[in-house]
Enzyme design. Structure first.
Site, PDB file in Angstrom:
ATOM      1  N   VAL A 137      41.110  44.091  30.481  1.00 33.22           N
ATOM      2  CA  VAL A 137      40.987  43.117  29.392  1.00 33.22           C
ATOM      3  C   VAL A 137      40.218  41.890  29.849  1.00 33.22           C
ATOM      4  CG1 VAL A 137      43.075  43.891  28.238  1.00 33.22           C
ATOM      5  CG2 VAL A 137      43.243  42.126  29.984  1.00 33.22           C
ATOM      6  N   ALA A 138      40.099  41.705  31.157  1.00 34.84           N
ATOM      7  CA  ALA A 138      39.326  40.601  31.725  1.00 34.84           C
ATOM      8  C   ALA A 138      38.920  40.970  33.145  1.00 34.84           C
ATOM      9  CB  ALA A 138      40.131  39.300  31.728  1.00 34.84           C
ATOM     10  N   ALA A 139      37.733  40.552  33.543  1.00 38.81           N
ATOM     11  CA  ALA A 139      37.249  40.813  34.901  1.00 38.81           C
ATOM     12  C   ALA A 139      36.571  39.558  35.421  1.00 38.81           C
ATOM     13  CB  ALA A 139      36.273  41.993  34.911  1.00 38.81           C
ATOM     14  N   SER A 155      35.698  37.052  39.254  1.00 39.01           N
ATOM     15  CA  SER A 155      35.035  37.243  40.544  1.00 39.01           C
ATOM     16  C   SER A 155      35.957  37.814  41.610  1.00 39.01           C
ATOM     17  CB  SER A 155      34.467  35.907  41.034  1.00 39.01           C
ATOM     18  OG  SER A 155      35.500  34.931  41.131  1.00 39.01           O
ATOM     19  N   GLY A 182      39.299  39.335  40.870  1.00 39.97           N
ATOM     20  CA  GLY A 182      40.064  40.491  40.422  1.00 39.97           C
ATOM     21  C   GLY A 182      39.871  40.751  38.941  1.00 39.97           C
ATOM     22  N   GLN A 183      40.532  41.788  38.455  1.00 45.09           N
ATOM     23  CA  GLN A 183      40.481  42.125  37.035  1.00 45.09           C
ATOM     24  C   GLN A 183      41.886  42.384  36.529  1.00 45.09           C
ATOM     25  OE1 GLN A 183      37.593  45.211  37.676  1.00 45.09           O
ATOM     26  NE2 GLN A 183      39.066  46.863  37.346  1.00 45.09           N
ATOM     27  N   VAL A 184      42.066  42.225  35.209  1.00 45.02           N
ATOM     28  CA  VAL A 184      43.395  42.246  34.605  1.00 45.02           C
ATOM     29  C   VAL A 184      43.499  43.382  33.587  1.00 45.02           C
ATOM     30  CG1 VAL A 184      45.089  40.929  33.286  1.00 45.02           C
ATOM     31  CG2 VAL A 184      43.596  39.757  34.908  1.00 45.02           C
ATOM     32  N   LYS A 215      47.182  42.164  37.484  1.00 40.82           N
ATOM     33  CA  LYS A 215      45.944  41.692  38.095  1.00 40.82           C
ATOM     34  C   LYS A 215      45.731  42.431  39.414  1.00 40.82           C
ATOM     35  CE  LYS A 215      44.929  37.247  38.105  1.00 40.82           C
ATOM     36  NZ  LYS A 215      44.817  35.813  38.492  1.00 40.82           N
ATOM     37  N   ASP A 222      42.294  24.732  37.865  1.00 40.28           N
ATOM     38  CA  ASP A 222      41.197  25.571  37.370  1.00 40.28           C
ATOM     39  C   ASP A 222      41.381  25.889  35.888  1.00 40.28           C
ATOM     40  OD1 ASP A 222      38.852  27.006  37.516  1.00 40.28           O
ATOM     41  OD2 ASP A 222      39.783  28.829  38.271  1.00 40.28           O
TER      42      ASP A 222
END
Length: 649
Positions: free
Chosen positions: A214-216, A218, A220-222, A235, A398
């Protein structure tokens, strides 16, 4: 004879030429690599600067073979970077500027149109830069993420392309992600009766992963998945990312040490005696700054650290269990038993990005209303960040657009949610107080000299610079020019009742950055990690707000926070007390009732509270009561002294 080359041939020539130039520059200081070590003598976990333990070493521990390996690795990485940036970005840009004479001007659309220029690959210059930074890994993607949140600093077309680095990067293979999850979480004892349940949960978790992330980003990706009947976010860290960051660390530290070793120009060094330490061309502590920047990236590489950060943040600010009186946001629950260095499992939260205004919103709103709704939540995010910065001192460092969600509650209202807790900053109380004083002195008094004096409290400039009268005068003059260029004051400001209130300037962030970057080497600025993270957090949020409302001014939100903290002084800081006294007294040191009325009026108008409420808030604190008593006491003394003088005459 006139030679005519095809575009493809010329662009290849430019690639080769540019890459060769960059490599030659790197080779010119490659000799310094042989003397490089990663400076880590005092790094410990939990300190403000740290690197992974396997990167900590001293000169006595580094053999010549290891040094040569580091030298080769750093140089090899430099060549990789030169090929990517030189061949994919700089070559086509230089060709467009030099050969095609496509210089950005007002008539051809300027830099906005330039970055939208299509390339032979079917992309644009902006997209090509984003793809190149993505290819180079998290170290360089971080820079792109920061710029992607500032459409007021870089052209919007470039900012839009770079914003894809926040959570829309190219994902790695799903099967590999599943393999990592299984290997990381298979630490169960098969003889334990409860292990069957855990293994079944693990099997369910892996099988329920979404087909694509659903998200990537720098690092990791989720994925969305199921765990024990609940929706969770999983993640997974990119394989090989740690080794890539290690190589970047070696390279950047090598470059930083080389730059630090450059001697000053003869004219700059002429005043030094033979016994003085040779002057440097650049006084900034680049090695320390680079070490800190890279160590923060390594901190993000350990998801166990992020799990701990989630708990810390939730205990303070969660709308469920948080103890903060000022901040209440949605924070996901973390499943600690299912978290490892490379895998993080936490509660799934449904929501939309604050920058997403193309949909109809949460309640079938029009786009204009959705913008207003999202901008209101951005203000909540800034309020939250300022409270974290000035009150508790624990800051989410962040908060880019991919980490802030608009969440709809069951009653139809919306609230703010936070994601991605890889970086939390801790701000010392002394620095928080100095920040409050700096904002109040600059906005209310426009006292640049007083602000420059506070730089010691902010721990930004070495004390020996501030103790030198000539250097301090030069700093005040430089800051005066900086503030004059970056702070635009309105001619006058009135309240709804027609009363004059303090004019809050409009902050031109791009000019502020440019000016401060010029001051850093001159006055040996030492920017601690919490200061950099604070600036990045506020800058990111302001960038999001300006993308929704170009007239947004972050100082209109920050000033009332500083003013109220100044009046109440809950930490009983002597610096805050001195600053407040300077704001309520005249040049002779007497209480100035007009200044007091102005402060109260400002605090009331900007905060939206009545003057009575502001006074009540002040009287609720011990320093506030002390201030009130001192004012009353001095007023009475002045009154009786006046009566005595009148009787004597």
């Amino acid at each position: 004879m006139r030679y005519v080359f095809s575009y493809k041939t010329q662009i290849i020539s430019h690639k080769v030429l540019l890459s060769a130039i960059i490599i030659l520059c790197l080779l010119s200081f490659a000799r310094s690599f042989n003397n490089i070590e990663i400076p880590t003598s005092t790094l410990k976990r939990g300190s403000s600067s740290r690197l992974p333990i396997h990167m900590i070493s001293s000169k006595s521990d580094i053999s010549s073979i290891q040094t040569n390996d580091q030298t080769y690795s750093a140089l090899q990485r430099a060549i990789e970077i030169s090929k990517v940036l030189g061949g994919q970005v700089m070559a086509p840009i230089l060709y467009s500027l030099v050969v095609d004479q496509n210089w950005p001007t007002e008539t051809n659309g300027g830099w906005e149109a330039f970055w939208s220029t299509p390339t032979t690959s079917g992309s644009t210059f902006a997209k090509q830069l984003a793809l190149s930074l993505e290819e180079l890994g998290p170290t360089y993607a971080k820079f792109g993420q920061a710029l992607g949140s500032r459409p007021d600093v870089v052209p919007p077309s470039l900012a839009k392309a770079l914003s894809s680095l926040q959570d829309e990067m190219i994902p790695f293979d799903n099967d590999l992600a599943k393999q990592i999850i299984v290997e990381e979480l298979m630490g169960f004892d098969a003889k334990d009766s409860s292990s069957d349940i855990l293994l079944k949960d693990l099997e369910t978790l892996v099988q329920s992963l979404t087909e694509v992330p659903v998200a990537a980003a720098s690092i990791g990706q989720v994925y969305k998945a199921k765990l024990q009947g609940k929706d969770v976010a999983v993640k997974v860290q990119r394989p090989g990312v740690r080794a890539l960051v290690e190589r970047d660390t070696q390279l950047l530290l090598s470059v930083a040490e080389f730059i630090e070793s450059l001697p000053a120009l003869p004219s700059q060094n002429s005043g030094n005696s033979a016994t003085d330490k040779p002057a440097r061309l650049i006084n900034t502590q680049l090695v320390s700054a680079t070490q800190e920047f890279m160590s923060r990236i390594f901190e993000e590489l350990d998801y166990r650290n992020e799990a701990s950060n989630i708990e810390t943040f939730a205990n303070l600010y969660s709308d469920q269990i948080g103890t903060s009186k000022d901040v209440s946001v949605v924070v996901p629950e973390v499943y600690l038993d299912w978290c490892t260095e490379n895998v993080l499992v936490m509660e799934w939260i449904d929501g939309t990005k604050l920058t997403d205004v193309q949909s109809t919103g949460t309640n079938n709103l029009k786009k204009e209303d959705t913008i207003k709704e999202n901008l209101k939540l951005v203000n909540v995010a800034i309020d939250s960040t300022l409270s974290q910065l000035l009150v508790s001192g624990v800051l989410h460092a962040d908060p880019h657009a991919g980490n802030l969600l608009k969440i709809q509650k069951e009653d139809g209202s919306v609230t703010l949610g936070y994601l991605d807790f890889g970086l939390l900053s801790s701000i010392p109380s002394q620095v928080r107080d100095a920040l409050i004083c700096s904002v109040a002195l600059q906005v209310f008094e426009r006292d640049v000299d007083a602000v420059s004096a506070l730089f010691g409290e902010l721990r930004l400039i070495p004390q020996h610079i501030l103790d030198d009268e000539s250097e301090r005068a030069a700093l005040a003059e430089a800051l005066h020019i900086t503030f004059e260029n970056s702070l635009l004051y309105p001619e006058s400001t009135k309240s709804s009742k027609g009363e004059d209130i303090t004019a809050i300037p409009d902050l031109k962030f791009d000019k502020l950055l440019d000016s401060l970057s010029r001051l850093v080497p001159r006055f040996q600025f030492d920017l601690p990690p919490y200061f950099i993270n604070n600036a990045r957090a506020l800058s990111t949020l302001e960038g999001i707000a300006k993308s929704l409302d170009p007239s947004f001014n972050v100082l209109t939100v920050m000033y009332p926070y500083a003013l109220n903290r100044l009046l109440q002084n809950p930490s009983q800081s002597p610096v805050v007390e001195r600053t407040l006294q300077s704001l309520i007294r005249d040049t002779d040191g007497r209480i100035d009732r007009q200044k007091i009325r102005q402060l109260l009026r400002d605090s009331a108008v900007i905060s939206g509270k009545s003057k009575r409420h502001v006074v009540y808030d002040i009287l609720r604190t011990k320093p506030g009561r002390k201030l009130t008593r001192s004012i009353i006491k001095e007023d009475l003394a002045e009154y009786y002294a006046s009566r005595k003088r009148n009787k004597s005459t």
